[in-house]
Scaffold this motif. Structure first.
Motif, PDB file in Angstrom:
ATOM      1  N   LYS A  17      -4.157  -5.395  -0.635  1.00 53.74           N
ATOM      2  CA  LYS A  17      -4.137  -4.051  -0.051  1.00 53.74           C
ATOM      3  C   LYS A  17      -3.352  -3.982   1.259  1.00 53.74           C
ATOM      4  O   LYS A  17      -3.285  -2.927   1.888  1.00 53.74           O
ATOM      5  CB  LYS A  17      -5.577  -3.579   0.202  1.00 53.74           C
ATOM      6  CG  LYS A  17      -6.485  -3.655  -1.024  1.00 53.74           C
ATOM      7  CD  LYS A  17      -5.941  -2.855  -2.191  1.00 53.74           C
ATOM      8  CE  LYS A  17      -6.886  -2.940  -3.394  1.00 53.74           C
ATOM      9  NZ  LYS A  17      -6.326  -2.220  -4.575  1.00 53.74           N
ATOM     10  N   ARG A  18      -2.745  -5.087   1.669  1.00 51.46           N
ATOM     11  CA  ARG A  18      -2.042  -5.094   2.952  1.00 51.46           C
ATOM     12  C   ARG A  18      -0.808  -4.193   2.930  1.00 51.46           C
ATOM     13  O   ARG A  18      -0.112  -4.085   1.917  1.00 51.46           O
ATOM     14  CB  ARG A  18      -1.610  -6.514   3.316  1.00 51.46           C
ATOM     15  CG  ARG A  18      -2.741  -7.460   3.661  1.00 51.46           C
ATOM     16  CD  ARG A  18      -2.192  -8.861   3.841  1.00 51.46           C
ATOM     17  NE  ARG A  18      -1.557  -9.348   2.619  1.00 51.46           N
ATOM     18  CZ  ARG A  18      -0.635 -10.315   2.586  1.00 51.46           C
ATOM     19  NH1 ARG A  18      -0.247 -10.892   3.714  1.00 51.46           N
ATOM     20  NH2 ARG A  18      -0.123 -10.710   1.429  1.00 51.46           N
ATOM     21  N   VAL A  19      -0.562  -3.571   4.087  1.00 47.59           N
ATOM     22  CA  VAL A  19       0.608  -2.719   4.275  1.00 47.59           C
ATOM     23  C   VAL A  19       1.335  -3.168   5.534  1.00 47.59           C
ATOM     24  O   VAL A  19       0.715  -3.399   6.576  1.00 47.59           O
ATOM     25  CB  VAL A  19       0.203  -1.235   4.416  1.00 47.59           C
ATOM     26  CG1 VAL A  19       1.404  -0.368   4.787  1.00 47.59           C
ATOM     27  CG2 VAL A  19      -0.452  -0.721   3.130  1.00 47.59           C
ATOM     28  N   TYR A  20       2.659  -3.280   5.449  1.00 49.36           N
ATOM     29  CA  TYR A  20       3.497  -3.593   6.598  1.00 49.36           C
ATOM     30  C   TYR A  20       4.465  -2.436   6.828  1.00 49.36           C
ATOM     31  O   TYR A  20       5.079  -1.951   5.882  1.00 49.36           O
ATOM     32  CB  TYR A  20       4.247  -4.913   6.380  1.00 49.36           C
ATOM     33  CG  TYR A  20       3.295  -6.075   6.255  1.00 49.36           C
ATOM     34  CD1 TYR A  20       2.681  -6.607   7.384  1.00 49.36           C
ATOM     35  CD2 TYR A  20       2.954  -6.601   5.007  1.00 49.36           C
ATOM     36  CE1 TYR A  20       1.770  -7.644   7.282  1.00 49.36           C
ATOM     37  CE2 TYR A  20       2.047  -7.637   4.898  1.00 49.36           C
ATOM     38  CZ  TYR A  20       1.456  -8.155   6.040  1.00 49.36           C
ATOM     39  OH  TYR A  20       0.531  -9.173   5.931  1.00 49.36           O
ATOM     40  N   VAL A  21       4.561  -1.997   8.068  1.00 54.52           N
ATOM     41  CA  VAL A  21       5.374  -0.838   8.419  1.00 54.52           C
ATOM     42  C   VAL A  21       6.500  -1.285   9.338  1.00 54.52           C
ATOM     43  O   VAL A  21       6.273  -2.016  10.305  1.00 54.52           O
ATOM     44  CB  VAL A  21       4.533   0.247   9.127  1.00 54.52           C
ATOM     45  CG1 VAL A  21       5.409   1.443   9.507  1.00 54.52           C
ATOM     46  CG2 VAL A  21       3.376   0.704   8.237  1.00 54.52           C
ATOM     47  N   VAL A  22       7.730  -0.833   9.051  1.00 55.87           N
ATOM     48  CA  VAL A  22       8.861  -1.061   9.941  1.00 55.87           C
ATOM     49  C   VAL A  22       9.505   0.289  10.225  1.00 55.87           C
ATOM     50  O   VAL A  22       9.751   1.077   9.318  1.00 55.87           O
ATOM     51  CB  VAL A  22       9.875  -2.058   9.342  1.00 55.87           C
ATOM     52  CG1 VAL A  22      10.427  -1.593   8.004  1.00 55.87           C
ATOM     53  CG2 VAL A  22      11.003  -2.339  10.328  1.00 55.87           C
ATOM     54  N   SER A  23       9.757   0.576  11.493  1.00 54.34           N
ATOM     55  CA  SER A  23      10.205   1.924  11.866  1.00 54.34           C
ATOM     56  C   SER A  23      11.338   1.913  12.875  1.00 54.34           C
ATOM     57  O   SER A  23      11.550   0.939  13.613  1.00 54.34           O
ATOM     58  CB  SER A  23       9.030   2.724  12.456  1.00 54.34           C
ATOM     59  OG  SER A  23       8.788   2.326  13.801  1.00 54.34           O
TER      60      SER A  23
END
Length: 449
Positions: free
Chosen positions: A126-132
């Protein structure tokens, strides 16, 4: 005799554990980093600059000018990359309407974040990684929505890095999910990132880490023309902004002022980034952001998520938040001509290496403890296997309390270890390690009795 036995045992442990673990570059991640293209980055910047201004309050109906055209173009690029991802990458414009606030929004404004989601392949992960990066740009007056505001570096560079990461990473499969986003409204007080962080909190996203890229493509300061494209800064908070009152006592008692989750992520960025990107030193800055300033990671840390800011070593204020003009022989404005695309290539590679290493790794070990039942000059740690991912073993990390980075790594395939180092003098953490040597984020142990 008993004393000699103990010394012999400790000597054996020290000899066997002192051997430093050598972590090789993962072949897939190495290929991803090497695939970053200066030409691609230049083309993204040129297109963003061509929209004239990307001020959050600018034209939203034109197909060629303003923030509306810009964010639609980013979604279009994401959709273009989706064709190579076997349906795993999907893109959309996530919108919300902001009412006038008497500050930096003077009319009802439809704000839109350009989002691409690379769905993880493991349904149990369920992990989420965000790059912005932030898509909006500005000139001297943040409310000026008509004057030319190229925003090549601030923050076309961050968005270009995000787009390039999506282009390359969408060709690969990862157990965990990666979200690529070009947020709007940063210059109007972090509106887009605040909207996204609030949504993530309300909807229960399991955001394991967030990388905010803001100005990663300029190589010199406004005070000097000395080129410095071999260093990159990572800002991270030490004390958690979220629920600090609940955690302050244990932080003080155990000396963890320098070991918040975002600080651990910053250390991870340094280690993994330098592993994969040559000719680059990553500098850890012990602040959430620059002095009295903020960025799009801030709403995430304020909502309890692990997030850092990645930014160039020096800022050039002649080329940031400036009307386009020439005065006293100085050319002002955030123009593409002032950028260093080799530096941007390297900094984009750091993001890809970190995201890929995290998303390929198992999730972090759980219930990590350090035993305190008995007084001892050795330290015993134990933990449970992570909730998802294939685990080869674990790294137990150690450093002196005064060290900014982890100094030793001990590998074990067990879920406990005894080290001949006193917990009075050292700090410890544990990472899960996957079959391809990818490491999770480090977990500081709690108290085990």
């Amino acid at each position: 005799m008993k004393k000699t036995t103990v010394i012999t045992l400790f000597s054996f442990l020290i000899t066997s554990l002192h051997a430093q673990t050598v972590v090789n570059r993962n072949q897939d991640i190495d290929q991803m980093v090497k695939a970053v293209s200066q030409d691609s980055l230049k083309s993204y910047i040129a297109q963003m600059v061509s929209f004239g201004t990307r001020n959050t309050l600018s034209d939203m109906k034109s197909k060629t000018k303003g923030i509306g055209a810009a964010r639609n173009w980013v979604v279009g690029k994401f959709n273009q990359f989706a064709k190579q991802g076997d349906g795993r990458l999907s893109a959309y414009l996530d919108t919300t309407t902001f009412k006038p606030d008497g500050k930096r929004v003077d009319q009802p404004t439809l704000l839109g974040n350009a989002v691409a989601i690379l769905k993880g392949t493991d349904p149990n992960d369920k992990r989420v990684y965000v790059v912005s990066g932030h898509l909006d740009s500005r000139v001297t007056d943040v409310m000026n929505r008509t004057s030319n505001a190229p925003g090549a570096n601030d923050d076309g560079s961050g968005v270009a890095g995000v787009i390039e990461a999506a282009r390359i990473m969408s060709r690969y499969k990862f157990p965990a999910t990666i979200i690529f986003v070009a947020v709007s409204g940063e210059e109007q007080s972090l509106l887009g990132s605040g909207f996204m962080a609030d949504k993530a909190k309300k909807e229960g996203w399991n955001v394991d880490a967030m990388l905010n890229n803001d100005m990663i493509g300029s190589n010199n300061s406004s005070e000097t023309q000395i080129i410095d494209n071999t260093r990159l800064r990572v800002f991270s908070e030490g004390l958690p902004a979220y629920e600090l009152d609940k955690n302050a006592k244990s932080i003080r008692q155990f000396g963890l002022e320098n070991d918040g989750k975002s600080r651990q992520l910053a250390r991870y960025v340094k280690e993994v980034g330098e592993r994969y990107v040559d000719q680059l030193e990553i500098k850890l800055v012990y602040r959430n952001d620059r002095f009295l300033r903020g960025g799009d990671h801030t709403p995430f840390v304020e909502n309890g998520f692990t997030a850092v800011r990645i930014t160039e070593m020096n800022e050039n204020f002649d080329h940031q938040h400036q009307d386009l003009r020439t005065e006293n022989g100085i050319k002002y404005g955030d123009l593409q001509e002032f950028m260093d695309f080799e530096y941007l290539r390297k900094n984009t590679g750091v993001n890809i290496a970190v995201l890929a290493n995290l998303a390929k790794a198992p999730s972090a070990p759980i219930e990590v403890k350090i035993d305190v039942k008995n007084l001892s000059n050795a330290s015993q740690l134990y933990w449970k296997a992570p909730l998802s991912g294939n685990v080869k073993g674990y790294y137990v990390l150690m450093r002196e309390t005064s060290s900014p980075v982890w100094e030793k790594k001990f590998f074990t395939s067990a879920t406990k270890i005894t080290l001949p180092y006193s917990k009075d003098n050292y700090l410890f953490a544990v990472q899960s390690v996957g079959n391809e040597e990818n490491e999770s984020l480090a977990v500081i142990p709690g108290i085990g009795r």
